[in-house]
Design a protein around this motif. Structure first.
Motif, PDB file in Angstrom:
ATOM      1  N   SER A 240       3.417   0.311   1.062  1.00 19.90           N
ATOM      2  CA  SER A 240       4.452   1.340   0.945  1.00 19.90           C
ATOM      3  C   SER A 240       5.187   1.237  -0.386  1.00 19.90           C
ATOM      4  CB  SER A 240       5.447   1.239   2.102  1.00 19.90           C
ATOM      5  OG  SER A 240       6.043  -0.045   2.135  1.00 19.90           O
ATOM      6  N   ILE A 286       6.674   7.400   4.222  1.00 21.16           N
ATOM      7  CA  ILE A 286       5.887   6.289   3.669  1.00 21.16           C
ATOM      8  C   ILE A 286       6.314   4.971   4.304  1.00 21.16           C
ATOM      9  CG2 ILE A 286       5.429   4.924   1.592  1.00 21.16           C
ATOM     10  CD1 ILE A 286       5.669   7.554  -0.004  1.00 21.16           C
ATOM     11  N   HIS A 287       7.625   4.721   4.346  1.00 22.92           N
ATOM     12  CA  HIS A 287       8.108   3.440   4.860  1.00 22.92           C
ATOM     13  C   HIS A 287       8.065   3.370   6.388  1.00 22.92           C
ATOM     14  CE1 HIS A 287       9.919   3.090   0.774  1.00 22.92           C
ATOM     15  NE2 HIS A 287       9.560   1.856   0.961  1.00 22.92           N
ATOM     16  N   ARG A 290       4.164   2.985   7.285  1.00 22.84           N
ATOM     17  CA  ARG A 290       3.539   1.760   6.788  1.00 22.84           C
ATOM     18  C   ARG A 290       4.284   0.494   7.205  1.00 22.84           C
ATOM     19  NH1 ARG A 290      -1.440   2.631   5.473  1.00 22.84           N
ATOM     20  NH2 ARG A 290      -1.347   0.594   4.467  1.00 22.84           N
TER      21      ARG A 290
END
Length: 311
Positions: A240, A286-287, A290
């Motif tokens: 990430s 994204i965070h 992931r």
């Protein structure tokens, strides 16, 4: 930005087509609301969940705050300009926008460097990780990021306050930015342009070197792991961060590394839109996708909300 007769500027925006303006308004409004909601959710999850107390979670919380701040410094004013049809921005408001967008943007780069150092310590020195990245070190790193950003932006901003604007007050952009302001100034902007480029390159070199060195040590350590499962798990913890670094640095290269501010800034408009709307929108996804801990905290929060709503 010392002005002779100019007290307000006109922001041309992204397009003059009324129909296209409506589409742009809708697009930016929804991306702004979604990015703000997503990043605020991450901040609240890390603040409330007892499992999200690592150094990386601490940095992620501040990174989400910077994403909200940077987007809020750019998008709402443009939405107001499109909605009301008033393209005017006062001199002081323009200076403030340049200050805050640069401050939040540059701080993000140094924070990404700090996050890469955190990943390096987590993978290369897992046993003393908690001791090395204690709460005092985390706070000092974040404070250092803000301080470094201030030192970077003060020289060009100080020079910019002395720029003179004689006749033209039309900014070919949807926000106040260094490049279009230099383009309409009647002062000699060569030294100012070189200062902006030097500060931008200096920021890139310092932070990128930290990122590269951290990942050299990370890769060297991971390659020494005996099993493929350990290697995959270690790489997944950095994925990430690598994605966000790629987006941020790629955007900056297009915006700032150019020969002269007197050239067309059309490409910068598009890249700035991506940086101010798309990138902050992608950050939560994204965070969340992931990061297993963040994903679990989010799912637990949703379950608690559903249970509470049924009572």
């Amino acid at each position: 930005m010392r002005n002779r007769t100019v007290t307000t500027f006109i922001l041309l925006g992204l397009t003059d087509d009324p129909q296209l303006q409506v589409l742009v308004f809708i697009f930016l409004f929804f991306t702004y609301m979604l990015s703000g909601t997503g990043n605020l959710t991450i901040i609240m999850l890390i603040f409330l969940d007892s499992h999200l107390k690592t150094a990386m979670d601490f940095f992620l919380q501040y990174f989400s705050f910077l994403e909200i701040s940077f987007t809020s410094a750019c998008i709402p004013r443009y939405l107001d300009n499109v909605g009301t049809g008033d393209k005017l921005i006062t001199y002081s408001a323009c200076v403030s926008q340049v200050l805050f967008t640069d401050l939040f943007g540059v701080t993000e780069f140094f924070l990404l460097a700090a996050m890469s150092y955190d990943r390096c310590v987590a993978i290369c020195k897992p046993l003393p990780y908690v001791t090395i990245m204690n709460s005092t070190v985390r706070r000092r790193l974040v404070f250092g990021c803000w301080l470094a950003a201030l030192f970077i932006i003060i020289p060009p901003l100080s020079l910019g306050l002395n720029l003179e604007f004689c006749d033209s007050n039309t900014i070919d952009h949807f926000i106040c930015d260094a490049s279009p302001l230099l383009k309409i100034s009647c002062s000699n902007t060569w030294f100012m342009e070189q200062t902006v480029i030097i500060c931008a390159v200096l920021t890139l070199i310092m932070t990128l070197m930290c990122v590269i060195l951290s990942y050299i040590y990370i890769i060297k350590t991971i390659l020494g792991f005996p099993s493929a499962q350990q290697k995959t798990k270690a790489f997944s913890t950095c994925s990430s961060h690598i994605i966000v670094v790629s987006i941020t640095y790629g955007s900056c290269i297009f915006i700032y590394i150019k020969p002269s501010a007197k050239e067309s800034v059309a490409i910068n408009k598009g890249v700035t839109v991506l940086t101010a709307s798309i990138a902050p929108l992608l950050n939560p996804f994204i965070h969340t996708l992931r990061n297993k801990q963040v994903k679990q905290a989010f799912n637990d929060s949703i379950k608690r909300i559903v249970i509470f709503s049924k009572k």
